[in-house]
Design an enzyme around this catalytic site. Structure first.
Site, PDB file in Angstrom:
ATOM      1  N   ASP A  19     -43.595   3.222   2.574  1.00 28.06           N
ATOM      2  CA  ASP A  19     -42.246   3.748   2.761  1.00 28.06           C
ATOM      3  C   ASP A  19     -41.769   3.351   4.151  1.00 28.06           C
ATOM      4  O   ASP A  19     -42.398   3.698   5.154  1.00 28.06           O
ATOM      5  CB  ASP A  19     -42.263   5.271   2.618  1.00 28.06           C
ATOM      6  CG  ASP A  19     -41.042   5.803   1.895  1.00 28.06           C
ATOM      7  OD1 ASP A  19     -39.933   5.401   2.274  1.00 28.06           O
ATOM      8  OD2 ASP A  19     -41.201   6.605   0.964  1.00 28.06           O
TER       9      ASP A  19
ATOM     10  N   ASP B  11     -36.122   3.276   2.953  1.00 27.76           N
ATOM     11  CA  ASP B  11     -35.392   4.540   3.000  1.00 27.76           C
ATOM     12  C   ASP B  11     -33.952   4.321   3.471  1.00 27.76           C
ATOM     13  O   ASP B  11     -33.684   3.488   4.339  1.00 27.76           O
ATOM     14  CB  ASP B  11     -36.128   5.473   3.970  1.00 27.76           C
ATOM     15  CG  ASP B  11     -35.589   6.882   3.969  1.00 27.76           C
ATOM     16  OD1 ASP B  11     -35.602   7.521   2.913  1.00 27.76           O
ATOM     17  OD2 ASP B  11     -35.163   7.347   5.046  1.00 27.76           O
TER      18      ASP B  11
ATOM     19  N   HIS C 171     -39.671  12.321  -4.870  1.00 29.23           N
ATOM     20  CA  HIS C 171     -40.027  13.392  -3.938  1.00 29.23           C
ATOM     21  C   HIS C 171     -38.833  14.232  -3.507  1.00 29.23           C
ATOM     22  O   HIS C 171     -39.024  15.241  -2.820  1.00 29.23           O
ATOM     23  CB  HIS C 171     -40.681  12.785  -2.699  1.00 29.23           C
ATOM     24  CG  HIS C 171     -39.754  11.889  -1.930  1.00 29.23           C
ATOM     25  ND1 HIS C 171     -39.306  10.690  -2.432  1.00 29.23           N
ATOM     26  CD2 HIS C 171     -39.169  12.023  -0.715  1.00 29.23           C
ATOM     27  CE1 HIS C 171     -38.502  10.116  -1.562  1.00 29.23           C
ATOM     28  NE2 HIS C 171     -38.393  10.904  -0.513  1.00 29.23           N
ATOM     29  N   ASP C 172     -37.627  13.842  -3.889  1.00 31.74           N
ATOM     30  CA  ASP C 172     -36.414  14.540  -3.440  1.00 31.74           C
ATOM     31  C   ASP C 172     -35.737  15.340  -4.545  1.00 31.74           C
ATOM     32  O   ASP C 172     -34.605  15.790  -4.357  1.00 31.74           O
ATOM     33  CB  ASP C 172     -35.401  13.527  -2.889  1.00 31.74           C
ATOM     34  CG  ASP C 172     -35.736  13.074  -1.482  1.00 31.74           C
ATOM     35  OD1 ASP C 172     -36.443  13.810  -0.769  1.00 31.74           O
ATOM     36  OD2 ASP C 172     -35.282  11.977  -1.086  1.00 31.74           O
TER      37      ASP C 172
END
Length: 606
Positions: free
Chosen positions: A111, A218, A353-354
C-alpha cells in the site's frame, strides 16, 4: 463443439497482461494473524498462512500499510517509508514474505500512501522548522485570514474527510498547513519537483528493488490541488467547514503527475498499479487514468457501488440511505460496461478495509441460513464480473459486521469516532441515533476486527491469553476458516469453486461484455456475459453465460435462459449453483430459484 476452457494462446482476446485475470487478496495485517501473542497481527503471522491463500486460489497478496507510523490512522500516516512498524516485524520479514509468496506463484503488492505523510516524518519536521527550510515547500503552507474583529481563520473553509477543517495552525512558523485527513497527516506538495522525485526514490524504487511486484496507490487522484485556494460554496449551513472535493480531486496537473510516476517508476519496473480513485463518478473522468495508451495506472477502484447507502460523503456520510436492488444493478452495469470499446480496464470488488461487510450490506445476515446462502450469492456475483477481482480478508468465509449490541467504545477507527463525536456535539438525539445506525452498517471498523481462524480462544488470531487490539467477533465459533475448510458446503469451499470457474471461463467472466437483463426486477439480478471474440473464427459464435442471482428470501422464477443464450436446452450447462447442483443441464427454459439461490449457465455449443 468448442472447448469451454480458454486456450493457452489467449487467441480469443489477444495476449493480455497477467494482472487482468488475477485475483487479488487484501490483507489487513493488524487483524490477519498474530504470531507472537502481543494482540497485533504481524508479518510472520501472514507468512504462516500463505498456504491458506494459495489454496484459496488467489494470485496476488495486497498488504495494507506496514511502514513506520504513529498509527493515528492505522498506518496511513507514514513516518518512515523505509522502515517497518515494529509490531509488524522487520524489513527482513518483508523479504521472507516475498520469497515465500513467489515460491508459490503469488505476487505481492504494498500500500503506497503518498498524498500525505505523518507529522512525525523527517520531511515534515524539516518543513515546519522554518519558513526558509529547503523542504518548506514540500508541504502546503498558507497564512491565516483575519476577520474585521482580528480573529484568525484558516485560509479556506474546506471540510476534511475525518470531520473538522483541513487546516491546522502551526504556532512556530505562524502559518497553517493543509491536511485532507487528520491533522497528523499533512498533505505533500506534489507541485514541488524535488518532493515528487523523493517520493519516487524513497517510497517506490526502494521497495521495487527488494522484489515487490507493485502497489495499491492510496488517494491517487488527490495529488494535484487547485492553486487558487478559494472557499467552497456553503452547502452545509450548520457547519463552518464545507465539503470541497472539487478543490483537490482530479486537479489541474493530476494526469501529468501520474504519467510521470509511470514513466519514471511503474513502467521501468513493470510494476502493477491499482489506484484509489474517490469522488470520480463519471466514466469520462475515470478512463484517462486507466487507458493503456495514457500510460498512467493499470486499474483503479471506483467507489459508486461500494458507497451505496452512504450519505453525502461528508457530514452525513454515516446517515444510512436505503437503496433498492435496481439501484445496485444500475451502478454495477455502469461500471461493468464503461470500458467497452476502449483500451481501459475495470476492477470488481465489494469489500475493503474502509467499508462494512458485504453480507450485511448487500446480502442477508438475519439468520444463519440466509447468511450462508447470501454469502454464496455474493461470491457468484463477484466471480462473474468483468475486470480484475479483489477479495478482502474474511470475505471468503462470510465474516460479518460487529454485533449491533457492541457500543461505540468498540469502534477504534478515527473516522468512526470523529463522526460520532460530531453527532454528539450537535446535541441532536435523532442524528446521534442515525449516525450510530449508519456506523453499525457501514463503519470502517467492521472490516478490521481479527480474522476468525478457528474456534479456539481469540479465534486463533492470537494466543489465548493475549488481548487483541480489537475485540474478536462473538460468532467466531460458528464462523471460522478451520470449520469451513472441513465443510464441503461452506462459503470458503464455494469461493474456491467460484474462483476456479472464473479462471476456466476467463474469456467470458474476466474479459467478457456485461449485458443487464430486467433492470427493474427488485428480487432477481440477471445478466449475460459474452466473450469478446468469436470461437475459432466462427461468425457470431461467441461463448456466453447467464448469471441469475436471487437476492431475496422468496422463491422466484428466473428468466428464459435458452432465449438469453440463444441456444437449445441440451447445449446449456449449469457451471455454478449455490445449492451445489453444478454440472446439471437446463431443465426447462425458466429455472425456479429458491431464496438467495444463484446459478450460472454457460453455452457449450461453441
Amino acid at each position: 463443439m468448442g472447448s469451454l476452457i480458454w486456450d493457452e494462446e489467449n487467441k480469443w482476446v489477444g495476449k493480455q497482461p497477467w494482472w487482468k485475470d488475477a485475483t487479488f487478496y487484501q490483507v489487513y495485517p493488524a487483524s490477519f494473524k498474530d504470531s507472537n501473542g502481543d494482540g497485533w497481527g504481524d508479518l510472520p503471522g501472514l507468512i504462516s498462512e500463505i498456504d491458506y491463500l494459495s489454496d484459496l486460489g488467489v494470485d496476488v497478496v495486497w498488504v495494507s500499510p506496514i511502514f513506520e507510523s504513529p498509527q493515528k490512522d492505522m498506518g496511513y500516516d507514514v513516518s518512515d517509508y523505509q522502515k517497518i512498524y515494529a509490531p509488524y516485524g522487520t524489513i527482513e520479514d518483508v523479504d521472507t514474505l516475498l520469497v515465500e509468496c513467489h515460491k508459490r506463484g503469488l505476487k505481492v503488492i504494498l500500500d503506497l500512501v503518498v498524498n500525505h505523510t505523518s507529522i512525525e516524518h523527517e520531511w515534515f519536521k524539516s518543513s515546519r522548522s522554518s519558513k526558509d527550510d529547503p523542504k518548506r515547500d514540500w508541504y502546503i503552507w498558507k497564512p491565516a485570514r483575519y476577520d474585521e474583529n482580528g480573529v484568525r481563520h484558516p485560509p479556506t473553509n474546506w471540510r476534511g474527510y475525518f470531520a473538522g477543517p483541513t487546516w491546522t495552525w502551526d504556532e512556530h512558523t505562524q502559518e497553517y498547513y493543509l491536511h485532507l485527513y487528520a491533522p497528523d497527516q499533512p498533505d505533500l506538495n506534489w507541485d514541488n519537483d524535488d518532493c515528487r522525485e523523493a517520493i519516487y526514490e524513497n517510497t517506490m524504487r526502494f521497495w521495487l528493488d527488494r522484489g515487490v511486484d507493485g502497489f495499491r496507490i492510496d488517494t491517487v487522484n488527490k495529488y494535484s490541488k487547485r492553486r487558487d485556494f478559494v472557499d467552497a460554496p456553503i452547502t452545509d449551513p450548520t457547519s463552518p467547514d464545507q465539503p470541497a472535493p472539487e478543490m483537490w480531486c482530479n486537479g489541474p496537473r493530476i494526469h501529468e503527475f501520474i504519467h510521470e510516476m509511470y514513466r519514471k517508476v511503474l513502467g521501468p519496473y513493470n510494476a502493477v498499479s491499482v489506484g484509489e480513485l474517490s469522488l470520480t463518478p463519471h466514466p469520462s473522468q475515470v478512463i484517462p487514468y486507466v487507458s493503456a495508451a495514457a500510460k498512467e495506472l493499470d486499474m483503479v477502484f471506483e467507489f459508486s457501488m461500494i458507497r451505496l447507502g452512504n450519505g453525502n460523503g461528508f457530514g452525513a456520510k454515516y446517515i444510512y440511505q436505503p437503496f433498492p436492488l435496481s439501484t445496485l444493478k444500475a451502478v454495477t452495469h455502469k461500471w461493468q460496461s464503461f470500458i467497452e470499446g476502449t483500451d481501459a480496464w475495470a476492477t470488481a470488488f465489494c469489500e475493503n478495509h474502509d467499508n462494512g461487510r458485504s453480507v450485511n450490506r448487500f446480502g442477508d445476515a438475519s439468520t444463519p441460513e440466509w447468511w450462508l446462502k447470501s454469502s454464496k450469492t455474493i461470491a457468484v456475483w463477484q466471480a462473474t464480473l468483468t475486470g480484475t477481482l479483489f477479495l478482502y480478508q474474511g470475505q471468503e468465509i462470510g465474516m460479518t459486521n460487529m454485533p449491533a449490541s457492541w457500543g461505540i467504545e468498540e469502534y477504534k477507527d478515527i473516522e468512526s469516532n470523529n463522526f460520532y463525536a460530531e453527532a454528539v456535539e450537535s446535541g441532536d438525539e435523532k442524528r446521534i441515533q442515525a449516525t450510530m445506525h449508519g456506523l453499525q452498517l457501514m463503519g470502517r471498523d467492521h472490516a478490521r476486527i481479527p480474522f476468525q481462524w478457528d474456534d479456539s480462544p481469540n479465534a486463533g488470531f492470537t494466543s489465548a491469553g493475549a488481548k487483541p487490539w480489537m475485540r474478536v467477533h462473538d460468532d467466531y465459533r460458528d464462523i471460522n476458516a478451520a470449520k469451513q475448510t472441513k465443510d464441503p458446503g461452506s462459503i470458503l469451499n464455494f469461493y474456491k469453486r467460484a474462483l476456479k470457474m472464473r479462471k476456466q471461463h476467463r474469456d467470458v467472466f474476466v474479459f467478457g461484455s456485461f449485458k443487464l437483463l430486467d433492470p427493474t426486477d427488485e428480487s432477481v439480478f440477471a445478466y449475460v456475459k459474452e466473450s469478446p471474440a468469436p470461437v475459432n473464427g466462427q461468425e457470431g459464435a461467441k461463448r456466453k453465460a447467464v448469471v441469475l442471482l436471487n437476492m431475496s428470501q422468496d422463491e422466484r422464477l428466473g428468466l428464459d435462459v435458452c432465449q438469453a443464450l440463444g441456444c437449445a436446452p441440451d447445449e446449456i450447462r449449469l457451471a455454478l449453483d449455490t445449492t451445489a447442483q453444478s454440472g446439471a443441464g437446463l431443465k426447462g427454459g425458466r429455472p425456479t430459484l429458491a431464496g438467495w439461490e444463484s446459478r450460472v449457465y454457460v453455452n457449450f455449443s461453441v
